[in-house]
Design an enzyme around this catalytic site. Structure first.
Site, short mmCIF file in Angstrom:
data_model
loop_
_atom_site.label_atom_id
_atom_site.label_comp_id
_atom_site.label_asym_id
_atom_site.label_seq_id
_atom_site.Cartn_x
_atom_site.Cartn_y
_atom_site.Cartn_z
N ARG A 75 0.78 -1.29 -0.02
CA ARG A 75 -0.12 0.06 -0.05
C ARG A 75 0.77 1.25 -0.04
O ARG A 75 0.40 2.26 -0.71
CB ARG A 75 -0.98 0.00 1.05
CG ARG A 75 -2.03 1.32 1.20
CD ARG A 75 -3.07 1.14 2.03
NE ARG A 75 -2.46 1.65 3.37
CZ ARG A 75 -3.42 1.45 4.57
NH1 ARG A 75 -4.53 1.24 4.50
NH2 ARG A 75 -2.79 1.92 5.82
N ASN A 117 -13.58 13.47 0.51
CA ASN A 117 -14.19 12.37 -0.14
C ASN A 117 -15.83 12.47 -0.09
O ASN A 117 -16.21 13.64 0.72
CB ASN A 117 -13.86 11.31 0.82
CG ASN A 117 -14.54 9.85 0.38
OD1 ASN A 117 -14.68 9.63 -0.82
ND2 ASN A 117 -15.10 9.44 1.25
N HIS A 119 -19.35 10.44 0.36
CA HIS A 119 -19.91 9.28 0.99
C HIS A 119 -21.32 9.45 0.99
O HIS A 119 -21.99 10.42 1.55
CB HIS A 119 -19.50 9.18 2.42
CG HIS A 119 -19.71 7.93 3.10
ND1 HIS A 119 -19.26 6.77 2.89
CD2 HIS A 119 -20.61 7.69 4.04
CE1 HIS A 119 -19.63 5.58 3.58
NE2 HIS A 119 -20.93 6.34 4.54
C1 GRF Z 1 -21.10 7.22 -4.71
O1 GRF Z 1 -22.18 6.97 -4.14
C2 GRF Z 1 -20.07 7.91 -3.94
O2 GRF Z 1 -20.59 8.56 -2.68
C3 GRF Z 1 -19.51 6.62 -2.92
O3 GRF Z 1 -19.09 5.76 -4.24
C4 GRF Z 1 -20.21 6.25 -5.21
C5 GRF Z 1 -19.21 6.31 -6.39
O4 GRF Z 1 -20.06 6.49 -7.36
N1 GRF Z 1 -18.05 6.76 -2.51
P1 GRF Z 1 -19.32 7.13 -8.90
O5 GRF Z 1 -18.19 6.37 -9.30
O6 GRF Z 1 -19.02 8.54 -8.71
O7 GRF Z 1 -20.63 7.12 -9.77
#
Ligand code: GRF
Length: 214
Positions: A75, A117, A119
């Site tokens: 990693r 990020n 979420h």
């Molecule tokens: C989204 O729901 C985001 O919140 C989560 O993963 C998904 C990614 O969707 N972390 P995309 O690849 O942006 O369509």
């Protein structure tokens, strides 16, 4: 706790990290194209070379790299490779957009308080995988989306923006996820714009915007 000093950004070059579909990447690209977000997407990096979002990014003319973890011995080495690509393009802010990997210390230390990020839940509820399923199974009546600064705590960093959606009686994971995704696409570009505007600090757990002088 010592507050993190006010942040400033000069080049407004962002790197977007994805793993799959890339719809949040598309919302960021759209916001830039429409003039709603003053930023340059310097690079898109996917840990999966078969990600649909990577294909889309290339077709959109973006600098888009597939960087498979298996090509690196661990990693730390993988994160170092990502840092190298971001630094080579003078990236100031890293936006995780469905990047399905934990961010290790190497990347965090290279971009302190400069990784965001998105979420699909109202954090701190339902961190980790399958947030929409967690919300549905828990029986909450409201869920939503959160943009936060990435720290070493999974989905636990200072919150920049949130939006809520109702959870309906007949929702499935897919219908709830679709309703949340609409909000993700709205708040992520706005949060990036707010962060790039600078003048904010982190005080304890809180993302604090600077007071607007009167
Ligand atoms: C989204 O729901 C985001 O919140 C989560 O993963 C998904 C990614 O969707 N972390 P995309 O690849 O942006 O369509």
């Amino acid at each position: 706790m010592t507050p993190v000093p006010f942040s400033t950004f000069s080049t407004r070059r962002i790197g977007v990290l994805i793993s799959a579909r890339g719809s949040n990447l598309q919302s960021i690209v759209d916001a830039v194209a429409k003039g709603c977000l003053a930023a340059t997407i310097a690079v898109v990096i996917s840990n999966r070379t078969d990600a649909a979002g990577l294909t889309w990014a290339r077709a959109a003319g973006l600098d888009a790299l597939g960087l498979p973890p298996r090509d690196h011995p661990g990693r730390d080495a993988y994160d170092a490779a990502i840092v190298e690509q971001l630094r080579a393009r003078h990236v100031e802010l890293v936006c995780l957009a469905g990047f399905m990997r934990l961010v290790g210390p190497r990347l965090l230390e290279a971009f302190p308080h400069r990784i965001l990020n998105i979420h699909p839940s109202l954090l701190p509820a339902f961190p980790g995988l399958d947030a929409q399923r967690q919300a549905l199974e828990h029986g909450v009546r409201i869920s939503g989306a959160t943009v936060h600064i990435v720290t070493s705590e999974l989905d636990g960093g200072p919150i920049v923006a949130q939006a809520s959606v109702p959870v309906l009686d007949d929702d499935t994971v897919d219908t709830l996820a679709a309703r949340i995704l609409i909000q993700e696409h709205r708040i992520y570009p706005e949060a990036i714009r707010d962060v790039l505007a600078g003048g904010w600090s982190v005080q304890g757990r809180r993302f604090v915007r600077a007071a607007i002088p009167s």
